[in-house]
Each structure stands twice: as structure tokens, then as C-alpha cells.
Design an enzyme around this catalytic site. Structure first.
Site, mmCIF file in Angstrom:
data_model
loop_
_atom_site.group_PDB
_atom_site.id
_atom_site.type_symbol
_atom_site.label_atom_id
_atom_site.label_comp_id
_atom_site.label_asym_id
_atom_site.label_seq_id
_atom_site.Cartn_x
_atom_site.Cartn_y
_atom_site.Cartn_z
ATOM 1 N N ASP A 165 0.980 -1.051 0.194
ATOM 2 C CA ASP A 165 -0.343 -0.182 0.215
ATOM 3 C C ASP A 165 1.240 1.415 0.325
ATOM 4 O OD1 ASP A 165 -1.910 1.508 -0.323
ATOM 5 O OD2 ASP A 165 -2.737 0.970 2.193
ATOM 6 N N ASP A 182 -2.527 2.704 -5.997
ATOM 7 C CA ASP A 182 -1.444 2.228 -4.456
ATOM 8 C C ASP A 182 -1.934 1.183 -3.835
ATOM 9 O OD1 ASP A 182 -4.254 2.942 -3.894
ATOM 10 O OD2 ASP A 182 -3.454 4.451 -2.320
ATOM 11 N N GLU A 183 -2.703 0.385 -4.488
ATOM 12 C CA GLU A 183 -2.244 -0.910 -3.688
ATOM 13 C C GLU A 183 -2.301 -1.719 -4.577
ATOM 14 O OE1 GLU A 183 -5.443 -1.588 -0.406
ATOM 15 O OE2 GLU A 183 -6.312 -0.421 -1.665
#
Length: 366
Positions: free
Chosen positions: A14, A108-109
Site C-alpha cells: 500500500d 496505489d495498492e
């Protein structure tokens, strides 16, 4: 945990305050300052906040007007999704140096299954550390990671030592970790559910574990079995690298409430063009058009129409959305309009996943 339950080595990576961190990376003068991505203007909503802004209570999905009250020196920055996607692609390339079993959840993850990996490294923890180091050295951003036997625990663990940290929950530590966990930390337990659990004396994983399946089914419906399983470390969800997009959407919040459909047509045209652009860029088309209407009192309404053929053309999307707009009389003045496309022409393909039995879990090096 069942002896037949598969144990995997899962990493959840993350990125730390991703959008805000990218803006600070690209604009050194913003480093160390409280910034919010999006949220500018009287009706704007924040997409992301830097850690410097979060200290004042600023967070994503918050209105810009509230954020500036909490943090008067807050700096608003316009979103730049093309740049975020560009950086995200570089990060995913690093992931694929270790495994092809990468399931992105957003820009983003992502989840990585490194049970069997390209480096032949038996330690998922060391792989996670190496990935985080490479992201920092090659991209210039920090990332946090969680490592454990399944996706649920890995995701919970990735939030433990943020920012720029990681946490490993070894197989033999899973039950104790979950029993001590605050119920608010359970992924899938939202604010409303957490409040309901509090009212029933459920504050920790152990409290949840002490409730029978029948009790959870009765009080939490379809989610009851999910809660019953996850608190026991039971989750058989595979990392799916071919995770299929099920819908695509765009929306606009207006600076002033709109009270007439006529004034909304120009806004709908802009939204339809954006949806069409995203469909074409993703090389997909859809059959179901859904119009989202948020009124000035914040009530939400959706209207949908399924066509007999796939579309991606902006004019057809606009025509269908316009029909939906005029389908019913508006309940109130409107503060937000959105268009989404679903029933996309994508096919789901399953791939075999490497697994290991719980009976050999202590041989795992995490």
C-alpha cells in the site's frame, strides 16, 4: 483453521498517501507541507491528503471547506490521474519482477502471491522489504506492506506500521493477532457495522470469535459467515492477476446546485465524453448505463438502462443518460451527476494458484 485450508504467502503493498506523495515528489516546494489533492473550490471533495495534513484531521472524501477549517494553511493541488497512473505502472513493473500473481486493487495498492516466486526466495518478509526499497530507490516514494497467510490478514497488517513500514503475521501468530485486533481494524467492518458490534459487546476479535455462527447470521445477515471465518484466519480468496473491471464511471460535483434538467445537459455531455474516453482507453464497452444523481439534501438516486448491444461512443452514452435524466421528475436541486457503464464486454478467466497446506505451515519462512 481447517487442516485442508490453503496457506499462501501473501503481500499487500500500500503506497503511503499516494496522490499527495506524487505531488510532493514532482513539486519539491510542497515537501513537508500540508497538502490536499482535489477539494479546491466551495464544493470540492478531497481525493487524498498528505501526512502533514492528516495530523490536522484532513482526510479523503472530506469537503474542501471543512478541511480548510481544520487546517487553515492547507494547500490544494489539482488531481493529475495520468501522472498517478504513470507512476503506478512503474511500481507494478517492480511487482512483476517477483511474481506474476499480482492483483491491483487501485493505483496505489495491490496483493502479491509470492508462495512460489521468480526470485526463489522463501521469505515473503524479505521480498516485501526488497520491493519497498526498490520503489523508494527507483520511483522516489515510500510504501508500506503487510505479509501473512491470506489477503485479509495481509491487508490489515499493511496498515500497522504506516508510513514506510511493514508487518509480518506468521502462521503461528495469526489467531492471537486476530483475537487482539480492534474490531474497527477488521477490513470489511465499516463505521455503521462497528457501531452495531459495539452495542452488542463486540470490541475485539476475541469478542467476535466468541459469538456463534448462528448469532452472527441472525444479527449480521449474509456477512455473518464472513465475520465468523475471518476471525479464525479462514479466507480462501486467491490473488487474481486478471481481476476484471466490472464498471467504469465519471462524475461531477457542481459549485452551485442545479434545479433544471436543461442546465444539466451540458454537464452530462462533459461526463459522457469522459466515460467514453476511459472506455476507449481501456478498450472495453458496456451495455448498462447508470445515471447517478445526488441531491442538495445528499440523498442519492440511480437510474439504469441496459441496451441490447455494447457501446462506448460518447453520443450514445449521452443520449441514454439524457433519457434517464428525463425519466422521472427530480426530487430536489442537484449537487452531483455521474454516469457509469457496467455489463462490460470482458471475460473472466481463472488461473491456477500455488497453495500449501496448513499442515506444513510451520515450514514456511515468512
Amino acid at each position: 483453521m481447517s487442516s485442508n485450508f490453503p496457506v499462501r504467502k501473501i503481500i499487500h503493498v500500500d503506497m503511503d498517501a499516494f496522490y499527495a506523495s506524487v505531488e510532493q515528489l514532482d513539486n519539491p516546494e510542497l515537501k513537508g507541507k500540508a497538502i490536499a489533492v482535489g477539494g479546491g473550490g466551495k464544493r470540492g471533495v478531497i481525493s487524498a491528503a498528505s501526512y502533514e495534513a492528516r495530523k490536522f484531521g484532513v482526510k479523503s472524501a472530506m469537503s474542501g471547506s471543512l478541511a480548510i477549517k481544520l487546517c487553515p494553511h492547507l494547500i490544494f493541488v489539482k488531481t493529475n490521474f495520468e501522472r498517478y497512473a504513470e507512476i503506478s505502472k512503474k511500481i507494478r513493473k517492480i511487482f512483476h519482477d517477483y511474481t506474476d500473481l499480482v492483483e491491483p486493487l487501485s493505483l496505489d495498492e495491490a496483493y502479491l502471491d509470492v508462495t512460489v516466486n521468480k526470485k526463489g526466495n522463501p521469505s515473503a518478509s524479505k521480498i516485501a522489504e526488497e520491493i519497498r526499497t526498490r520503489i523508494f530507490e527507483e520511483v522516489g516514494l515510500t510504501a508500506s506492506a503487510g505479509i501473512s497467510i491470506n489477503k485479509f490478514i495481509a491487508k490489515v497488517a499493511s496498515d500497522y506500521n504506516k508510513p514506510n513500514g511493514q508487518k509480518t503475521v506468521n502462521p503461528e501468530e495469526v489467531i492471537e493477532f486476530l483475537e487482539q485486533l480492534d474490531i474497527r481494524k477488521f477490513y470489511g467492518v465499516g463505521k455503521v457495522t462497528a457501531e452495531k458490534m459495539y452495542q452488542k459487546g463486540i470490541f475485539t476479535g476475541l469478542d467476535l470469535k466468541n459469538k456463534s455462527l448462528e448469532y452472527l447470521d441472525k444479527n449480521f445477515g449474509k456477512s455473518g459467515r464472513y465475520y465468523y471465518n475471518i476471525v479464525r484466519g479462514i479466507q480462501d480468496s486467491e490473488v487474481k492477476p486478471d481481476r476484471i473491471r466490472k464498471s467504469l464511471a465519471a462524475e461531477r460535483t457542481f459549485s452551485e446546485n442545479l434545479s433544471s434538467e436543461i442546465f444539466m445537459l451540458d454537464k452530462l455531455k462533459q461526463i459522457a465524453e469522459e466515460v467514453s474516453r476511459r472506455l476507449l482507453k481501456s478498450k472495453v464497452a458496456g451495455k448498462t448505463v447508470t445515471l447517478k444523481i445526488k441531491y442538495s439534501d445528499f440523498t442519492l438516486q440511480t437510474r439504469s438502462k441496459t441496451l441490447p448491444y455494447y457501446i462506448s461512443d460518447k453520443d450514445v452514452i449521452l443520449e441514454t443518460a439524457t433519457q434517464l435524466l428525463y425519466q422521472e421528475t427530480l426530487n430536489n436541486s442537484v449537487r452531483l451527476l455521474g454516469i457509469s457503464m457496467s455489463s462490460l464486454n470482458t471475460e473472466k478467466k481463472e488461473k491456477p494458484q500455488p497453495t500449501a497446506s496448513v499442515s506444513v505451515q510451520l515450514k514456511f519462512e515468512f
